[in-house]
Design an enzyme around this catalytic site. Structure first.
Site, mmCIF file in Angstrom:
data_model
loop_
_atom_site.group_PDB
_atom_site.id
_atom_site.type_symbol
_atom_site.label_atom_id
_atom_site.label_comp_id
_atom_site.label_asym_id
_atom_site.label_seq_id
_atom_site.Cartn_x
_atom_site.Cartn_y
_atom_site.Cartn_z
ATOM 1 N N ASN A 60 -2.721 -2.868 -22.815
ATOM 2 C CA ASN A 60 -3.959 -3.598 -22.606
ATOM 3 C C ASN A 60 -5.044 -2.595 -22.232
ATOM 4 O O ASN A 60 -5.005 -2.007 -21.153
ATOM 5 C CB ASN A 60 -3.762 -4.630 -21.495
ATOM 6 C CG ASN A 60 -5.050 -5.372 -21.153
ATOM 7 O OD1 ASN A 60 -6.070 -5.231 -21.835
ATOM 8 N ND2 ASN A 60 -5.017 -6.153 -20.080
ATOM 9 N N TYR A 154 -21.004 -10.242 -23.291
ATOM 10 C CA TYR A 154 -20.612 -9.455 -24.470
ATOM 11 C C TYR A 154 -21.719 -8.470 -24.848
ATOM 12 O O TYR A 154 -21.457 -7.304 -25.158
ATOM 13 C CB TYR A 154 -20.317 -10.416 -25.623
ATOM 14 C CG TYR A 154 -19.663 -9.795 -26.837
ATOM 15 C CD1 TYR A 154 -18.378 -9.264 -26.767
ATOM 16 C CD2 TYR A 154 -20.320 -9.769 -28.066
ATOM 17 C CE1 TYR A 154 -17.768 -8.720 -27.883
ATOM 18 C CE2 TYR A 154 -19.716 -9.235 -29.192
ATOM 19 C CZ TYR A 154 -18.438 -8.706 -29.098
ATOM 20 O OH TYR A 154 -17.842 -8.168 -30.215
ATOM 21 N N LYS A 158 -21.353 -4.378 -24.936
ATOM 22 C CA LYS A 158 -21.598 -3.629 -26.169
ATOM 23 C C LYS A 158 -22.861 -2.767 -26.058
ATOM 24 O O LYS A 158 -22.915 -1.662 -26.612
ATOM 25 C CB LYS A 158 -21.702 -4.586 -27.352
ATOM 26 C CG LYS A 158 -20.410 -5.349 -27.654
ATOM 27 C CD LYS A 158 -19.252 -4.419 -27.980
ATOM 28 C CE LYS A 158 -18.043 -5.184 -28.482
ATOM 29 N NZ LYS A 158 -16.901 -4.294 -28.813
ATOM 30 N N ILE A 187 -19.018 -11.309 -39.324
ATOM 31 C CA ILE A 187 -17.921 -10.849 -40.164
ATOM 32 C C ILE A 187 -16.830 -11.925 -40.190
ATOM 33 O O ILE A 187 -16.548 -12.551 -39.168
ATOM 34 C CB ILE A 187 -17.319 -9.525 -39.622
ATOM 35 C CG1 ILE A 187 -18.410 -8.462 -39.463
ATOM 36 C CG2 ILE A 187 -16.185 -9.033 -40.521
ATOM 37 C CD1 ILE A 187 -19.096 -8.034 -40.730
#
Length: 243
Positions: A60, A154, A158, A187
């Site tokens: 992990n 998120y 990023k 995507i």
């Protein structure tokens, strides 16, 4: 034998990258996965179908000791091996409005995308520098560049990874190690399977979602000698929705 490590390599974009690196460059691919061994085995099967080679490496990325132990154990079993390519692809989403975001949803997303980059890359960097060749490619996101409602966690992870990419690129360039980021838009993958595709396609100039293979081809290019003068860059692959 040349070695490449792809985190989150069991499905989607990660799987496509694993297959492409083995096919294009003959890398023995270390397919990292956290829990879905069956999916990781399928990635390995696809590599071997094309006469490539690889192996599974379970850990992990968000867990520093788990990652450190797994990498150390692998290195001990293959003492002469140097991982030339690291693709930090592992990431998760825990979407929700920031006002109601739970602490664990903030932490797990940051731990996986951002701290995972540190946990994997930092211990592998010195051998790469001593070898005077390396390619580090971080899979980031459209969200980390322009922001996305419901993805503050998120986007933060990023966005920070993009900044880390640019800084590390300066540190290691003289040793022929490049550090770049690839920022996918929408995507076709498990991560986007629950989105309203029909509505979102209208926002994308090319009027479709991208494929994992399209991401993998760019990653493959960045690992090659042809890309040796490219470092500290963020390559957008989003069908024209943002540049």
């Amino acid at each position: 034998m040349k070695y490449a490590l792809v985190t989150g390599g069991s499905r989607g974009i990660g799987r496509a990258i694993c297959v492409q690196l083995a096919l294009d460059h003959g890398y023995h691919v270390l397919i990292n996965y956290q829990s879905n061994q069956e999916a990781a085995q399928e990635t390995l099967r696809l590599i071997e179908k094309n006469d490539g080679s690889g192996e599974l490496l379970q850990f992990n990325v968000a867990n520093a000791s788990d990652t450190s132990n797994a990498l150390a154990t692998w290195q001990k079993s293959t003492p002469e091996a140097i991982i030339e390519v690291i693709v930090n692809n592992a990431g998760i989403t825990k979407d929700g409005l920031f006002m109601w975001m739970k602490p664990e949803d903030w932490k797990t997303v940051i731990d996986t995308s951002l701290n995972g980059f540190y946990n994997v890359t930092q211990p592998l960097l010195q051998p790469m520098l001593l070898n005077r060749f390396g390619r580090i490619i971080n899979i980031v996101s459209l969200s980390g560049l322009k922001g996305t409602p419901g993805q503050t966690n998120y986007a933060a992870a990023k966005g920070a990874l993009i900044a880390a990419t640019k800084s590390l690129a300066h540190e290691v360039a003289k040793r022929n190690v490049t550090v770049n980021a690839v920022a996918p838009g929408f995507i076709e993958s498990d991560m986007t399977s629950e989105l309203d595709v029909a509505s979102l396609k209208k926002l994308i100039p090319v009027n479709r979602f991208g494929t994992p293979q399209e991401i993998a081809h760019v990653v493959s290019f960045l690992t090659s000698q042809k890309a040796s003068y490219i470092t500290g860059e963020v390559i957008n692959i989003n069908g024209g929705i943002y540049s």
